[in-house]
Design a protein around this motif. Sequence first.
Motif, PDB file in Angstrom:
ATOM      1  N   MET A  57      -4.531 -11.753  -7.592  1.00 41.93           N
ATOM      2  CA  MET A  57      -5.502 -11.395  -8.626  1.00 41.93           C
ATOM      3  C   MET A  57      -5.891  -9.927  -8.473  1.00 41.93           C
ATOM      4  O   MET A  57      -6.096  -9.430  -7.368  1.00 41.93           O
ATOM      5  CB  MET A  57      -6.746 -12.281  -8.539  1.00 41.93           C
ATOM      6  CG  MET A  57      -6.494 -13.750  -8.857  1.00 41.93           C
ATOM      7  SD  MET A  57      -5.864 -14.076 -10.528  1.00 41.93           S
ATOM      8  CE  MET A  57      -7.342 -13.968 -11.493  1.00 41.93           C
ATOM      9  N   HIS A  58      -5.993  -9.246  -9.618  1.00 44.08           N
ATOM     10  CA  HIS A  58      -6.387  -7.849  -9.635  1.00 44.08           C
ATOM     11  C   HIS A  58      -6.868  -7.447 -11.019  1.00 44.08           C
ATOM     12  O   HIS A  58      -6.606  -8.135 -11.998  1.00 44.08           O
ATOM     13  CB  HIS A  58      -5.233  -6.953  -9.185  1.00 44.08           C
ATOM     14  CG  HIS A  58      -4.032  -7.026 -10.067  1.00 44.08           C
ATOM     15  ND1 HIS A  58      -3.179  -8.112 -10.096  1.00 44.08           N
ATOM     16  CD2 HIS A  58      -3.538  -6.140 -10.962  1.00 44.08           C
ATOM     17  CE1 HIS A  58      -2.205  -7.894 -10.963  1.00 44.08           C
ATOM     18  NE2 HIS A  58      -2.398  -6.712 -11.508  1.00 44.08           N
ATOM     19  N   THR A  59      -7.597  -6.341 -11.064  1.00 36.75           N
ATOM     20  CA  THR A  59      -8.108  -5.796 -12.317  1.00 36.75           C
ATOM     21  C   THR A  59      -7.875  -4.295 -12.291  1.00 36.75           C
ATOM     22  O   THR A  59      -8.153  -3.643 -11.288  1.00 36.75           O
ATOM     23  CB  THR A  59      -9.623  -6.059 -12.452  1.00 36.75           C
ATOM     24  OG1 THR A  59      -9.881  -7.445 -12.271  1.00 36.75           O
ATOM     25  CG2 THR A  59     -10.138  -5.628 -13.822  1.00 36.75           C
ATOM     26  N   THR A  60      -7.360  -3.753 -13.384  1.00 36.07           N
ATOM     27  CA  THR A  60      -7.148  -2.307 -13.481  1.00 36.07           C
ATOM     28  C   THR A  60      -7.831  -1.780 -14.738  1.00 36.07           C
ATOM     29  O   THR A  60      -7.979  -2.510 -15.726  1.00 36.07           O
ATOM     30  CB  THR A  60      -5.651  -1.956 -13.548  1.00 36.07           C
ATOM     31  OG1 THR A  60      -5.066  -2.626 -14.668  1.00 36.07           O
ATOM     32  CG2 THR A  60      -4.927  -2.346 -12.276  1.00 36.07           C
ATOM     33  N   ASP A  61      -8.224  -0.521 -14.700  1.00 37.30           N
ATOM     34  CA  ASP A  61      -8.799   0.122 -15.875  1.00 37.30           C
ATOM     35  C   ASP A  61      -7.657   0.687 -16.715  1.00 37.30           C
ATOM     36  O   ASP A  61      -7.470   1.902 -16.828  1.00 37.30           O
ATOM     37  CB  ASP A  61      -9.773   1.222 -15.454  1.00 37.30           C
ATOM     38  CG  ASP A  61     -11.034   0.666 -14.814  1.00 37.30           C
ATOM     39  OD1 ASP A  61     -11.333  -0.528 -15.013  1.00 37.30           O
ATOM     40  OD2 ASP A  61     -11.722   1.427 -14.111  1.00 37.30           O
ATOM     41  N   THR A  62      -6.872  -0.244 -17.250  1.00 35.72           N
ATOM     42  CA  THR A  62      -5.709   0.120 -18.052  1.00 35.72           C
ATOM     43  C   THR A  62      -5.520  -0.878 -19.182  1.00 35.72           C
ATOM     44  O   THR A  62      -6.013  -2.005 -19.128  1.00 35.72           O
ATOM     45  CB  THR A  62      -4.416   0.115 -17.203  1.00 35.72           C
ATOM     46  OG1 THR A  62      -4.229  -1.189 -16.641  1.00 35.72           O
ATOM     47  CG2 THR A  62      -4.455   1.148 -16.091  1.00 35.72           C
ATOM     48  N   VAL A  63      -4.802  -0.445 -20.190  1.00 37.34           N
ATOM     49  CA  VAL A  63      -4.245  -1.349 -21.197  1.00 37.34           C
ATOM     50  C   VAL A  63      -2.768  -1.405 -20.849  1.00 37.34           C
ATOM     51  O   VAL A  63      -2.098  -0.369 -20.789  1.00 37.34           O
ATOM     52  CB  VAL A  63      -4.457  -0.824 -22.631  1.00 37.34           C
ATOM     53  CG1 VAL A  63      -3.738  -1.715 -23.638  1.00 37.34           C
ATOM     54  CG2 VAL A  63      -5.946  -0.726 -22.952  1.00 37.34           C
ATOM     55  N   ASP A  64      -2.270  -2.611 -20.556  1.00 40.33           N
ATOM     56  CA  ASP A  64      -0.888  -2.782 -20.128  1.00 40.33           C
ATOM     57  C   ASP A  64      -0.093  -3.512 -21.202  1.00 40.33           C
ATOM     58  O   ASP A  64      -0.565  -4.498 -21.755  1.00 40.33           O
ATOM     59  CB  ASP A  64      -0.805  -3.618 -18.850  1.00 40.33           C
ATOM     60  CG  ASP A  64      -1.652  -3.062 -17.722  1.00 40.33           C
ATOM     61  OD1 ASP A  64      -2.031  -1.881 -17.782  1.00 40.33           O
ATOM     62  OD2 ASP A  64      -1.918  -3.817 -16.783  1.00 40.33           O
ATOM     63  N   TYR A  65       1.100  -3.020 -21.455  1.00 33.75           N
ATOM     64  CA  TYR A  65       2.055  -3.709 -22.307  1.00 33.75           C
ATOM     65  C   TYR A  65       3.113  -4.252 -21.362  1.00 33.75           C
ATOM     66  O   TYR A  65       3.833  -3.476 -20.726  1.00 33.75           O
ATOM     67  CB  TYR A  65       2.691  -2.769 -23.329  1.00 33.75           C
ATOM     68  CG  TYR A  65       1.679  -1.970 -24.134  1.00 33.75           C
ATOM     69  CD1 TYR A  65       0.660  -2.595 -24.835  1.00 33.75           C
ATOM     70  CD2 TYR A  65       1.751  -0.583 -24.180  1.00 33.75           C
ATOM     71  CE1 TYR A  65      -0.256  -1.863 -25.574  1.00 33.75           C
ATOM     72  CE2 TYR A  65       0.848   0.156 -24.917  1.00 33.75           C
ATOM     73  CZ  TYR A  65      -0.159  -0.489 -25.615  1.00 33.75           C
ATOM     74  OH  TYR A  65      -1.074   0.234 -26.344  1.00 33.75           O
ATOM     75  N   GLY A  66       3.185  -5.566 -21.223  1.00 41.00           N
ATOM     76  CA  GLY A  66       4.135  -6.193 -20.327  1.00 41.00           C
ATOM     77  C   GLY A  66       5.171  -6.979 -21.108  1.00 41.00           C
ATOM     78  O   GLY A  66       4.808  -7.777 -21.980  1.00 41.00           O
TER      79      GLY A  66
ATOM     80  N   LEU B 285       0.836  -1.209   0.000  1.00 44.53           N
ATOM     81  CA  LEU B 285       0.000   0.000   0.000  1.00 44.53           C
ATOM     82  C   LEU B 285       0.869   1.257   0.000  1.00 44.53           C
ATOM     83  O   LEU B 285       0.534   2.254  -0.636  1.00 44.53           O
ATOM     84  CB  LEU B 285      -0.943   0.009   1.206  1.00 44.53           C
ATOM     85  CG  LEU B 285      -2.097  -0.987   1.147  1.00 44.53           C
ATOM     86  CD1 LEU B 285      -2.809  -1.059   2.495  1.00 44.53           C
ATOM     87  CD2 LEU B 285      -3.081  -0.627   0.037  1.00 44.53           C
ATOM     88  N   GLU B 286       1.991   1.207   0.693  1.00 42.55           N
ATOM     89  CA  GLU B 286       2.910   2.342   0.741  1.00 42.55           C
ATOM     90  C   GLU B 286       3.715   2.504  -0.540  1.00 42.55           C
ATOM     91  O   GLU B 286       3.991   3.619  -0.965  1.00 42.55           O
ATOM     92  CB  GLU B 286       3.888   2.179   1.907  1.00 42.55           C
ATOM     93  CG  GLU B 286       3.279   2.351   3.261  1.00 42.55           C
ATOM     94  CD  GLU B 286       4.311   2.165   4.375  1.00 42.55           C
ATOM     95  OE1 GLU B 286       5.509   2.450   4.146  1.00 42.55           O
ATOM     96  OE2 GLU B 286       3.918   1.724   5.456  1.00 42.55           O
ATOM     97  N   THR B 287       4.117   1.387  -1.137  1.00 44.47           N
ATOM     98  CA  THR B 287       5.054   1.441  -2.262  1.00 44.47           C
ATOM     99  C   THR B 287       4.384   1.377  -3.634  1.00 44.47           C
ATOM    100  O   THR B 287       5.041   1.657  -4.632  1.00 44.47           O
ATOM    101  CB  THR B 287       6.099   0.316  -2.158  1.00 44.47           C
ATOM    102  OG1 THR B 287       5.437  -0.948  -2.200  1.00 44.47           O
ATOM    103  CG2 THR B 287       6.904   0.448  -0.873  1.00 44.47           C
ATOM    104  N   SER B 288       3.114   1.010  -3.691  1.00 44.82           N
ATOM    105  CA  SER B 288       2.372   0.950  -4.963  1.00 44.82           C
ATOM    106  C   SER B 288       0.968   1.530  -4.770  1.00 44.82           C
ATOM    107  O   SER B 288      -0.033   0.847  -4.988  1.00 44.82           O
ATOM    108  CB  SER B 288       2.261  -0.489  -5.460  1.00 44.82           C
ATOM    109  OG  SER B 288       3.518  -1.065  -5.673  1.00 44.82           O
ATOM    110  N   PRO B 289       0.866   2.802  -4.348  1.00 41.91           N
ATOM    111  CA  PRO B 289      -0.456   3.370  -4.079  1.00 41.91           C
ATOM    112  C   PRO B 289      -1.350   3.350  -5.315  1.00 41.91           C
ATOM    113  O   PRO B 289      -0.882   3.567  -6.425  1.00 41.91           O
ATOM    114  CB  PRO B 289      -0.136   4.802  -3.643  1.00 41.91           C
ATOM    115  CG  PRO B 289       1.204   5.102  -4.228  1.00 41.91           C
ATOM    116  CD  PRO B 289       1.935   3.787  -4.251  1.00 41.91           C
ATOM    117  N   GLY B 290      -2.623   3.091  -5.074  1.00 40.67           N
ATOM    118  CA  GLY B 290      -3.594   3.040  -6.166  1.00 40.67           C
ATOM    119  C   GLY B 290      -3.682   1.683  -6.820  1.00 40.67           C
ATOM    120  O   GLY B 290      -4.731   1.291  -7.305  1.00 40.67           O
ATOM    121  N   LEU B 291      -2.583   0.950  -6.824  1.00 42.48           N
ATOM    122  CA  LEU B 291      -2.564  -0.395  -7.408  1.00 42.48           C
ATOM    123  C   LEU B 291      -2.762  -1.452  -6.327  1.00 42.48           C
ATOM    124  O   LEU B 291      -3.572  -2.366  -6.487  1.00 42.48           O
ATOM    125  CB  LEU B 291      -1.245  -0.638  -8.153  1.00 42.48           C
ATOM    126  CG  LEU B 291      -1.046  -2.018  -8.778  1.00 42.48           C
ATOM    127  CD1 LEU B 291      -2.133  -2.315  -9.805  1.00 42.48           C
ATOM    128  CD2 LEU B 291       0.325  -2.110  -9.412  1.00 42.48           C
TER     129      LEU B 291
END
Length: 179
Positions: free
Chosen positions: A115-124, A98-104
Amino acid sequence: MPRRIVTGQASDGTATVVQDGPAPRTYDLKHTPGFSNALVWSTPAEPVVPFDGTDPTPAVASYVPAPGETRLIHLVIPPDAVYMSEDFDPAAAAAERLETSPGLAELFEPDAPGMHTTDTVDYGVLLQGEIVLELDAGREVTLAPGDIVVQNGTRHAWRNRSDAPAIMLFVLVGARRDS
């Protein structure tokens, strides 16, 4: 820790290196040994060039970009065995995230670790090691170095079932969820 080189323009208008060094938001997690993340860069929804010399990464409030914004994130993901260790403290690890990756970090599902879902298009891009992309219903894809995933806002997790770290580079592009 990744080296970050940022270009811009000199006073005479010629291209030059304006920053060269580590990303300002790099974290080696204490409660998840071997895990590190670096927010390398971010852009607003309408970036302006040439670069004005102001580093945007320290001011980022959320690792998940708003529509049109971007984030460049470098991750070192340790083997899954780290999470199975008797010494692993899930609550301490979650608090550190929570401290090092806020919002994610807030988007990770407590009942389905990773498991997680984001409102993003990610290029990994997998740079080193081996990693498994887990999707719904047990669907999995194993990546090798050089493989690229285009993650379109779907529920997922990353699993490192090997005995070595996996190093990934992600570009997250903020998107609008059409529900």
